[in-house]
Enzyme design. Structure first.
Site, short mmCIF file in Angstrom:
data_model
loop_
_atom_site.label_atom_id
_atom_site.label_comp_id
_atom_site.label_asym_id
_atom_site.label_seq_id
_atom_site.Cartn_x
_atom_site.Cartn_y
_atom_site.Cartn_z
N MET A 11 0.84 -1.21 0.00
CA MET A 11 0.00 0.00 0.00
C MET A 11 0.87 1.25 0.00
O MET A 11 0.70 2.14 -0.83
CB MET A 11 -0.92 -0.01 1.21
CG MET A 11 -2.07 -0.99 1.13
SD MET A 11 -3.48 -0.36 0.19
CE MET A 11 -4.22 0.73 1.41
N ASP A 30 11.48 3.18 4.95
CA ASP A 30 11.09 1.81 5.20
C ASP A 30 12.30 1.08 5.79
O ASP A 30 13.45 1.45 5.50
CB ASP A 30 10.64 1.13 3.90
CG ASP A 30 9.91 -0.18 4.14
OD1 ASP A 30 8.67 -0.17 4.20
OD2 ASP A 30 10.59 -1.22 4.28
N SER A 112 -8.83 2.64 1.88
CA SER A 112 -9.30 1.46 1.16
C SER A 112 -8.93 1.59 -0.31
O SER A 112 -9.05 2.67 -0.89
CB SER A 112 -10.82 1.30 1.31
OG SER A 112 -11.28 0.14 0.66
N LYS A 164 -13.70 3.21 8.68
CA LYS A 164 -13.03 2.17 7.89
C LYS A 164 -13.32 0.79 8.50
O LYS A 164 -13.48 -0.20 7.77
CB LYS A 164 -11.53 2.43 7.87
CG LYS A 164 -10.70 1.36 7.15
CD LYS A 164 -11.13 1.14 5.71
CE LYS A 164 -10.08 0.42 4.88
NZ LYS A 164 -9.57 -0.82 5.45
N GLU A 171 -17.84 -5.27 4.21
CA GLU A 171 -17.11 -6.05 3.21
C GLU A 171 -17.12 -7.54 3.56
O GLU A 171 -17.32 -8.39 2.69
CB GLU A 171 -15.67 -5.52 3.15
CG GLU A 171 -14.73 -6.24 2.23
CD GLU A 171 -13.32 -5.70 2.39
OE1 GLU A 171 -12.44 -6.43 2.88
OE2 GLU A 171 -13.09 -4.52 2.04
N TYR A 172 -16.93 -7.86 4.84
CA TYR A 172 -16.99 -9.26 5.29
C TYR A 172 -18.32 -9.89 4.88
O TYR A 172 -18.36 -10.99 4.34
CB TYR A 172 -16.89 -9.31 6.82
CG TYR A 172 -15.51 -9.42 7.41
CD1 TYR A 172 -15.21 -10.40 8.35
CD2 TYR A 172 -14.52 -8.51 7.08
CE1 TYR A 172 -13.96 -10.48 8.93
CE2 TYR A 172 -13.27 -8.58 7.64
CZ TYR A 172 -12.98 -9.57 8.58
OH TYR A 172 -11.73 -9.64 9.14
#
Length: 291
Positions: A11, A30, A112, A164, A171-172
């Site tokens: 992401m 990172d 998302s 969210k 969504e589940y």
């Protein structure tokens, strides 16, 4: 504007690219030096001009907590931290209070879009004070999809991740409904082309959606999903959604059932069904199967 972005995984890396395409400067950090622009958080902060905006995109929990704690010591009053990971909304309130004590703003942002976000944009739900949101607004505008929708200031700190979380709970349930319908179609001998049934639903039906499009893509890759094991993980948001429903006395039967279905998927041999089988045998003499 300038942005510091911490966490350049699937992401975060794509988000860095999309923000840069919009003409902004992104300095990314990172732990993997092959993809990082700087060697440390301290170097990242030093390269940004104040007032700084630093976006955190690391796993929820300990990793986010450690990053926020370190930023609290590196940033200055007037700077803003945005948590774009999947943190629990209750953690947002704690982080905001700790940073506010040092004059640093905090915005929580539910994101998302997954692996498609680079090209299609990311749906954003953010919470926080208006003055802090305003400092990050150019980044929100760069990340969101084109058009009038896909971005919302949902409320106070915690509102973004709460929204969210509910999104993921929905969504589940939607995925579970598609999965159950697919299994029933596969079980019916009268239906000879389940994949094409799913494809036919992509136009003109009330269930047409991006999830349906993705289901068709999956069936194109593996028509009967024979290559996959019937095992599905659950993210923290699903559990948190059910917990929040209990706290608010809001019934969520579909979302709760979809979460429990994922638990069931991870059992090779259901302990509960052993008791069911034993009881059916005891009261009715029904047959049981032995290992």
């Amino acid at each position: 504007m300038e942005l510091g972005l911490i966490g350049l995984g699937k992401m975060g890396g794509n988000m860095r690219e999309r923000i840069r395409r919009a003409g902004h400067t992104v300095i990314g950090y990172d732990r993997n030096p092959d993809i990082s622009d700087v060697e440390s958080l301290q170097e990242l902060v030093s390269k940004l001009q104040g007032p700084r905006v630093v976006w955190v995109m690391v796993p929820a929990g300990a990793a986010t907590q450690a990053t926020v704690d370190e930023l609290a010591e590196l940033l200055s009053p007037g700077d803003v931290v945005v948590d774009g990971g999947n943190s629990r909304w209750t953690d947002d309130i704690k982080h905001a209070e700790a940073l506010a004590a040092k004059g640093i703003g905090f915005v929580d942002c539910g994101v998302s879009g997954g692996v498609w976000g680079l090209e299609n944009g990311y749906a954003l739900m953010y919470g926080g004070d208006a003055e802090h949101v305003a400092k990050a607004q150019p980044v929100f505008d760069a990340l969101k999809p084109e058009g009038d929708f896909g971005s919302v200031h949902a409320g106070a700190v915690g509102a973004g991740h709460f929204a969210k979380m509910v999104h993921n709970g929905i969504e589940y349930a939607m995925m579970q409904a598609f999965a159950e319908g697919w299994e029933l179609l596969e079980a019916a001998p009268e239906v000879t082309d389940v994949r094409e049934v799913f494809r036919s639903w992509q136009e003109g039906t009330v269930i047409r959606s991006w999830l349906l499009d993705l289901a068709v893509r999956a069936l194109d890759d593996d028509e009967h999903l024979a290559k996959l094991k019937g095992w599905a993980a659950d993210s923290g948001e699903g559990r948190w959604t059910v917990e929040a429903a209990i706290d608010h006395a809001v019934p969520l039967p579909a979302i709760t059932a979809s979460l429990f279905a994922r638990f069931a998927s991870r059992q090779e041999d259901s302990p509960q069904m052993k008791m069911i089988a034993a009881l059916r045998n005891q009261f009715g003499g029904h047959a049981v199967e032995s290992k």
